[in-house]
Design an enzyme around this catalytic site. Structure first.
Site, PDB file in Angstrom:
ATOM      1  N   ASP A  99       0.946  -0.665  -0.124  1.00  0.00           N
ATOM      2  CA  ASP A  99       0.104  -0.271  -0.365  1.00  0.00           C
ATOM      3  C   ASP A  99       0.582   1.380  -0.005  1.00  0.00           C
ATOM      4  O   ASP A  99       0.298   2.269  -0.142  1.00  0.00           O
ATOM      5  CB  ASP A  99      -0.771   0.133   1.150  1.00  0.00           C
ATOM      6  CG  ASP A  99      -2.546  -0.827   0.486  1.00  0.00           C
ATOM      7  OD1 ASP A  99      -2.267  -1.812  -0.126  1.00  0.00           O
ATOM      8  OD2 ASP A  99      -2.579  -0.905   1.668  1.00  0.00           O
ATOM      9  N   GLY A 100       2.479   1.452   0.690  1.00  0.00           N
ATOM     10  CA  GLY A 100       3.044   2.642   0.539  1.00  0.00           C
ATOM     11  C   GLY A 100       3.400   2.812  -0.856  1.00  0.00           C
ATOM     12  O   GLY A 100       3.453   4.011  -0.959  1.00  0.00           O
ATOM     13  N   ALA A 159      -5.688   1.839   8.052  1.00  0.00           N
ATOM     14  CA  ALA A 159      -4.311   1.915   8.003  1.00  0.00           C
ATOM     15  C   ALA A 159      -3.570   2.382   9.904  1.00  0.00           C
ATOM     16  O   ALA A 159      -4.179   1.422  11.043  1.00  0.00           O
ATOM     17  CB  ALA A 159      -4.044   2.925   7.330  1.00  0.00           C
ATOM     18  N   TYR A 160      -3.086   3.131   9.949  1.00  0.00           N
ATOM     19  CA  TYR A 160      -2.690   2.949  11.628  1.00  0.00           C
ATOM     20  C   TYR A 160      -3.840   3.775  11.975  1.00  0.00           C
ATOM     21  O   TYR A 160      -3.847   3.197  13.515  1.00  0.00           O
ATOM     22  CB  TYR A 160      -1.400   4.682  11.625  1.00  0.00           C
ATOM     23  CG  TYR A 160      -0.502   4.795  12.298  1.00  0.00           C
ATOM     24  CD1 TYR A 160      -0.764   3.819  13.528  1.00  0.00           C
ATOM     25  CD2 TYR A 160      -0.199   5.571  12.364  1.00  0.00           C
ATOM     26  CE1 TYR A 160      -0.434   4.058  14.298  1.00  0.00           C
ATOM     27  CE2 TYR A 160       0.911   6.395  13.349  1.00  0.00           C
ATOM     28  CZ  TYR A 160       0.710   5.459  14.314  1.00  0.00           C
ATOM     29  OH  TYR A 160       1.633   5.649  15.423  1.00  0.00           O
ATOM     30  N   ALA A 161      -4.810   3.556  11.977  1.00  0.00           N
ATOM     31  CA  ALA A 161      -6.365   4.426  12.893  1.00  0.00           C
ATOM     32  C   ALA A 161      -6.234   3.043  13.515  1.00  0.00           C
ATOM     33  O   ALA A 161      -7.001   3.118  14.319  1.00  0.00           O
ATOM     34  CB  ALA A 161      -7.042   4.823  12.013  1.00  0.00           C
ATOM     35  N   LEU A 162      -6.008   1.908  12.625  1.00  0.00           N
ATOM     36  CA  LEU A 162      -7.199   0.702  12.829  1.00  0.00           C
ATOM     37  C   LEU A 162      -6.268  -0.072  13.620  1.00  0.00           C
ATOM     38  O   LEU A 162      -6.388  -0.329  14.862  1.00  0.00           O
ATOM     39  CB  LEU A 162      -6.967  -1.037  11.784  1.00  0.00           C
ATOM     40  CG  LEU A 162      -7.935  -1.538  12.126  1.00  0.00           C
ATOM     41  CD1 LEU A 162      -9.096  -1.814  12.270  1.00  0.00           C
ATOM     42  CD2 LEU A 162      -7.683  -2.920  10.608  1.00  0.00           C
ATOM     43  N   ASP A 184       0.272   9.952  22.985  1.00  0.00           N
ATOM     44  CA  ASP A 184       1.469   9.818  21.636  1.00  0.00           C
ATOM     45  C   ASP A 184       1.056  10.770  20.207  1.00  0.00           C
ATOM     46  O   ASP A 184       1.667  10.813  19.164  1.00  0.00           O
ATOM     47  CB  ASP A 184       2.434   8.357  21.342  1.00  0.00           C
ATOM     48  CG  ASP A 184       2.762   7.241  22.892  1.00  0.00           C
ATOM     49  OD1 ASP A 184       3.355   8.412  23.366  1.00  0.00           O
ATOM     50  OD2 ASP A 184       3.200   6.748  22.303  1.00  0.00           O
ATOM     51  N   ASN A 225      -4.892   8.904   2.740  1.00  0.00           N
ATOM     52  CA  ASN A 225      -4.465   7.132   3.827  1.00  0.00           C
ATOM     53  C   ASN A 225      -5.283   8.127   5.391  1.00  0.00           C
ATOM     54  O   ASN A 225      -6.068   8.197   6.040  1.00  0.00           O
ATOM     55  CB  ASN A 225      -3.364   6.287   4.727  1.00  0.00           C
ATOM     56  CG  ASN A 225      -4.497   5.273   3.962  1.00  0.00           C
ATOM     57  OD1 ASN A 225      -5.168   4.697   3.245  1.00  0.00           O
ATOM     58  ND2 ASN A 225      -3.264   4.384   4.190  1.00  0.00           N
ATOM     59  N   ASP A 226      -4.309   8.673   5.551  1.00  0.00           N
ATOM     60  CA  ASP A 226      -4.138   9.486   6.982  1.00  0.00           C
ATOM     61  C   ASP A 226      -2.904  10.755   7.165  1.00  0.00           C
ATOM     62  O   ASP A 226      -2.243  11.074   6.986  1.00  0.00           O
ATOM     63  CB  ASP A 226      -3.772   8.505   8.137  1.00  0.00           C
ATOM     64  CG  ASP A 226      -2.726   7.436   8.258  1.00  0.00           C
ATOM     65  OD1 ASP A 226      -1.613   8.144   7.659  1.00  0.00           O
ATOM     66  OD2 ASP A 226      -2.488   6.278   8.054  1.00  0.00           O
TER      67      ASP A 226
END
Length: 315
Positions: free
Chosen positions: A85-86, A201-204, A189, A159-160
């Site tokens: 995905d990156g 993504a990160y939120a998950l 953090d 994404n974010d």
């Protein structure tokens, strides 16, 4: 983006993808093999792929056209992103706001955005080139970083947008506001502001919900919050989100958009996250099913009480 502005359509017939660009990290052997196979397939169709001059692969003679990746948006009709995905997020930055669609081939790990598998790559690519695909438009976030004594900087994100601490061993203190209304004071953090696309993504990993891509919402998910009451929230897309570093403690935060650094936030600095008019368009081959994708990537439906999904889910 409202439902009326996001259209998913099915097209059938010859398309105008005359110029196709390839993006990927050719140092990865799996990516290199896919690139070579695709270039050979395009050559058999009488087409030459656009590739960056630094790609470093021995392509067959007269099978590619050398082109800097920065020019792909103006010279390509289609970009094929090969990797995780990156890689697709990188390709999305190349074409943000431009009418160049993206097709993702998964040679990474999960691959929520790169949904074409290596086993069916040539068949699926041929379907797309023949005009058999689903067109999936995704909205972008717009981030603007305002630091005291410096010019503001901005970037898009599919994404974010992430605010995260720089120094280890200490937490961040910051405040959030939505549409001019104070929401909360946070200690932790950092925080993730994710589109529906970025909800996986990160939120998950921060405990945020999985959001169907067609839903017109964003997720705000705190990263390792100091208090258990600081929970992820879902807000209307198009909101104006302000993140402000507190004046009380000496702490620094880094801002990233889809993993790419935008800058640092210090005491009294502000980060603004809003919707963008820019979009990107993903192409999916026939048979694309978002829920089947989730089952495959998250291994749903395979427990003691669930039935085994069809073989396509076990790629």
């Amino acid at each position: 983006m409202s439902e009326g502005l996001r259209r998913t359509c099915y097209k059938d017939g010859m398309t105008a993808f005359k110029s196709i660009a390839l993006v990927g990290n050719a140092k990865d052997q799996r990516v290199a093999e896919c690139m070579l196979n695709l270039v050979g397939h395009f050559q058999s169709r009488g087409q030459r792929a656009l590739v960056d001059p630094d790609i470093g692969l021995a392509f067959p003679r007269d099978s590619v056209v050398s082109c800097p990746e920065s020019d792909f948006a103006s010279r390509a009709d289609l970009i094929v992103a090969i990797g995780g995905d990156g890689t697709l997020l990188y390709a999305a930055r190349l074409v943000a706001g431009r009418p160049v669609p993206l097709l993702g081939i998964n040679r990474g790990r999960l691959g929520f955005l790169t949904d074409v598998g290596a086993a069916s790559m040539l068949e699926d690519v041929e379907s797309v080139l023949a005009g058999r695909f689903t067109e999936d438009r995704r909205s972008l976030l717009s981030a603007r970083l305002e630091q005291r004594g410096a010019a503001s900087v901005g970037a898009f994100a599919l994404n974010d947008v992430v605010l995260a601490k720089v120094d280890t061993g200490r937490t961040l203190d910051f405040e959030t506001s939505i549409n001019g209304r104070f929401v909360n004071s946070h200690g932790g953090d950092g925080i993730v502001v994710a589109t529906a696309t970025g909800s996986t993504a990160y939120a998950l990993s921060c405990g945020g919900p999985i959001v169907e891509p067609d839903l017109d919402v964003w997720v705000m998910a705190p990263i390792s919050p100091h208090t258990l009451s600081d929970r992820p929230i879902v807000v209307r897309a198009g909101s104006k989100i302000q993140l402000r570093m507190s004046d009380r403690f000496e702490s620094r935060a880094q801002v990233t958009c889809d993993g790419s650094a935008l800058g640092e936030l210090e005491q009294g600095d502000n980060l603004f996250v809003e919707g963008s008019d820019a979009q990107i368009t993903l192409l999916h081959p026939p048979g694309y099913d978002y829920y089947r994708l989730l089952r495959s990537k998250l291994h749903w439906g395979r427990g003691a009480y669930g039935s085994q999904d069809d073989k396509r889910d076990s790629e």
